[in-house]
Design a protein around this motif. Structure first.
Motif, PDB file in Angstrom:
ATOM      1  N   UNK A 165       0.870  -1.176   0.000  1.00  0.00           N
ATOM      2  CA  UNK A 165       0.000   0.000   0.000  1.00  0.00           C
ATOM      3  C   UNK A 165       0.902   1.219   0.000  1.00  0.00           C
ATOM      4  N   UNK A 166       0.822   2.020  -1.080  1.00  0.00           N
ATOM      5  CA  UNK A 166       1.830   3.060  -1.300  1.00  0.00           C
ATOM      6  C   UNK A 166       1.156   4.387  -1.616  1.00  0.00           C
ATOM      7  N   UNK A 167       1.628   5.425  -0.948  1.00  0.00           N
ATOM      8  CA  UNK A 167       1.108   6.769  -1.192  1.00  0.00           C
ATOM      9  C   UNK A 167       1.314   7.143  -2.666  1.00  0.00           C
ATOM     10  N   UNK A 168       0.357   7.865  -3.224  1.00  0.00           N
ATOM     11  CA  UNK A 168       0.383   8.178  -4.657  1.00  0.00           C
ATOM     12  C   UNK A 168       1.584   9.010  -5.078  1.00  0.00           C
ATOM     13  N   UNK A 169       2.202   9.713  -4.155  1.00  0.00           N
ATOM     14  CA  UNK A 169       3.369  10.550  -4.470  1.00  0.00           C
ATOM     15  C   UNK A 169       4.693   9.820  -4.283  1.00  0.00           C
ATOM     16  N   UNK A 170       4.664   8.600  -3.793  1.00  0.00           N
ATOM     17  CA  UNK A 170       5.876   7.858  -3.458  1.00  0.00           C
ATOM     18  C   UNK A 170       6.316   6.995  -4.653  1.00  0.00           C
ATOM     19  N   UNK A 171       6.873   7.645  -5.656  1.00  0.00           N
ATOM     20  CA  UNK A 171       7.224   6.932  -6.890  1.00  0.00           C
ATOM     21  C   UNK A 171       8.334   5.902  -6.678  1.00  0.00           C
ATOM     22  N   UNK A 172       9.265   6.147  -5.785  1.00  0.00           N
ATOM     23  CA  UNK A 172      10.344   5.181  -5.539  1.00  0.00           C
ATOM     24  C   UNK A 172       9.770   3.861  -5.017  1.00  0.00           C
ATOM     25  N   UNK A 173       8.866   3.924  -4.053  1.00  0.00           N
ATOM     26  CA  UNK A 173       8.253   2.700  -3.524  1.00  0.00           C
ATOM     27  C   UNK A 173       7.354   2.038  -4.557  1.00  0.00           C
ATOM     28  N   UNK A 174       6.719   2.826  -5.394  1.00  0.00           N
ATOM     29  CA  UNK A 174       5.901   2.259  -6.469  1.00  0.00           C
ATOM     30  C   UNK A 174       6.773   1.445  -7.423  1.00  0.00           C
ATOM     31  N   UNK A 175       7.965   1.943  -7.719  1.00  0.00           N
ATOM     32  CA  UNK A 175       8.881   1.210  -8.606  1.00  0.00           C
ATOM     33  C   UNK A 175       9.332  -0.097  -7.976  1.00  0.00           C
ATOM     34  N   UNK A 176       9.548  -0.099  -6.660  1.00  0.00           N
ATOM     35  CA  UNK A 176       9.912  -1.340  -5.971  1.00  0.00           C
ATOM     36  C   UNK A 176       8.772  -2.347  -6.102  1.00  0.00           C
ATOM     37  N   UNK A 177       7.538  -1.897  -5.906  1.00  0.00           N
ATOM     38  CA  UNK A 177       6.380  -2.797  -6.020  1.00  0.00           C
ATOM     39  C   UNK A 177       6.298  -3.389  -7.428  1.00  0.00           C
ATOM     40  N   UNK A 178       6.518  -2.567  -8.436  1.00  0.00           N
ATOM     41  CA  UNK A 178       6.491  -3.063  -9.823  1.00  0.00           C
ATOM     42  C   UNK A 178       7.597  -4.088 -10.062  1.00  0.00           C
ATOM     43  N   UNK A 179       8.803  -3.823  -9.529  1.00  0.00           N
ATOM     44  CA  UNK A 179       9.906  -4.781  -9.680  1.00  0.00           C
ATOM     45  C   UNK A 179       9.642  -6.067  -8.899  1.00  0.00           C
ATOM     46  N   UNK A 180       8.735  -5.973  -7.920  1.00  0.00           N
ATOM     47  CA  UNK A 180       8.353  -7.147  -7.138  1.00  0.00           C
ATOM     48  C   UNK A 180       7.195  -7.902  -7.810  1.00  0.00           C
ATOM     49  N   UNK A 181       6.858  -7.516  -9.037  1.00  0.00           N
ATOM     50  CA  UNK A 181       5.836  -8.219  -9.803  1.00  0.00           C
ATOM     51  C   UNK A 181       4.417  -7.786  -9.523  1.00  0.00           C
ATOM     52  N   UNK A 182       4.237  -6.701  -8.791  1.00  0.00           N
ATOM     53  CA  UNK A 182       2.907  -6.250  -8.399  1.00  0.00           C
ATOM     54  C   UNK A 182       2.313  -5.288  -9.423  1.00  0.00           C
ATOM     55  N   UNK A 183       0.985  -5.223  -9.433  1.00  0.00           N
ATOM     56  CA  UNK A 183       0.238  -4.288 -10.281  1.00  0.00           C
ATOM     57  C   UNK A 183      -0.767  -3.547  -9.399  1.00  0.00           C
ATOM     58  N   UNK A 184      -1.122  -2.337  -9.812  1.00  0.00           N
ATOM     59  CA  UNK A 184      -2.129  -1.578  -9.060  1.00  0.00           C
ATOM     60  C   UNK A 184      -3.470  -2.295  -9.164  1.00  0.00           C
ATOM     61  N   UNK A 185      -4.061  -2.576  -8.023  1.00  0.00           N
ATOM     62  CA  UNK A 185      -5.374  -3.235  -7.980  1.00  0.00           C
ATOM     63  C   UNK A 185      -6.477  -2.216  -7.706  1.00  0.00           C
ATOM     64  N   UNK A 186      -6.247  -1.331  -6.725  1.00  0.00           N
ATOM     65  CA  UNK A 186      -7.249  -0.332  -6.381  1.00  0.00           C
ATOM     66  C   UNK A 186      -6.598   0.803  -5.614  1.00  0.00           C
ATOM     67  N   UNK A 187      -7.405   1.815  -5.298  1.00  0.00           N
ATOM     68  CA  UNK A 187      -6.906   3.012  -4.615  1.00  0.00           C
ATOM     69  C   UNK A 187      -7.881   3.414  -3.516  1.00  0.00           C
ATOM     70  N   UNK A 188      -7.351   4.155  -2.551  1.00  0.00           N
ATOM     71  CA  UNK A 188      -8.163   4.640  -1.447  1.00  0.00           C
ATOM     72  C   UNK A 188      -7.456   5.831  -0.821  1.00  0.00           C
TER      73      UNK A 188
END
Length: 169
Positions: free
Chosen positions: A128-151
């Protein structure tokens, strides 16, 4: 030791890790996604929460230790997090700024993903990653994850949009 990777090992944090944890949680730049650095009391509460998670679930955020120096450079692990009325298994990671952009977060997060699937028999795991946290988003993508939903999470007096990145077994 809970997990071992090529360059790291992950272990439970103890009170002796307060200083290393403070270097992470009390750094303004590192904590921008949390809307600011923690004070000593908030850092202690964070550490106490991890120790309680170890007892309750058998997992939590673990110390990320650099094998080469035996230094705690961050934390990464698994936690149960509320998300839209349910509890989800999350991989979280937060490293000292000096160790950013060297692949350590991805290396630790991938190990936690495998732990969730093989040791905990989880069907899915998320970050679960804040929308402004692009570095953590890149880690999630490299970990094979995709955006499922937002809140939107309300934290420290601020509404913060978050995305939930998910991978299934």
């Amino acid at each position: 030791m809970i997990l071992e990777t090529q360059r790291l090992y992950l272990r439970e944090m103890t009170q002796r890790d307060f200083g290393a944890l403070s270097r992470i949680l009390q750094d303004e730049e590192t904590m921008y996604a949390y809307n600011g650095a923690f004070n000593n009391e908030e850092t202690q509460e964070w550490l106490d929460r991890q120790i309680a998670r170890y007892r309750k679930y058998g997992f939590g955020l673990w110390a990320v230790v650099l094998k080469e120096t035996d230094e705690m450079i961050g934390q990464c692990g698994l936690t149960m997090q509320p998300w839209n009325g349910q509890e989800v298994l999350e991989i979280g990671y937060l490293l000292q700024r000096a160790y950013w952009h060297q692949g350590y977060a991805t290396e630790a997060a991938k190990a936690c993903r495998e732990y969730a699937f093989t040791k905990l028999d989880a069907d899915e795991v998320c970050s679960i990653i804040r929308d402004t946290n692009t570095a953590s988003q890149k880690v999630a993508l490299r970990n094979g994850m995709c955006v499922r939903d937002s809140s939107v999470k309300h934290y420290r007096g601020v509404d913060m949009p978050h995305h939930r990145y998910v991978i299934e077994r």
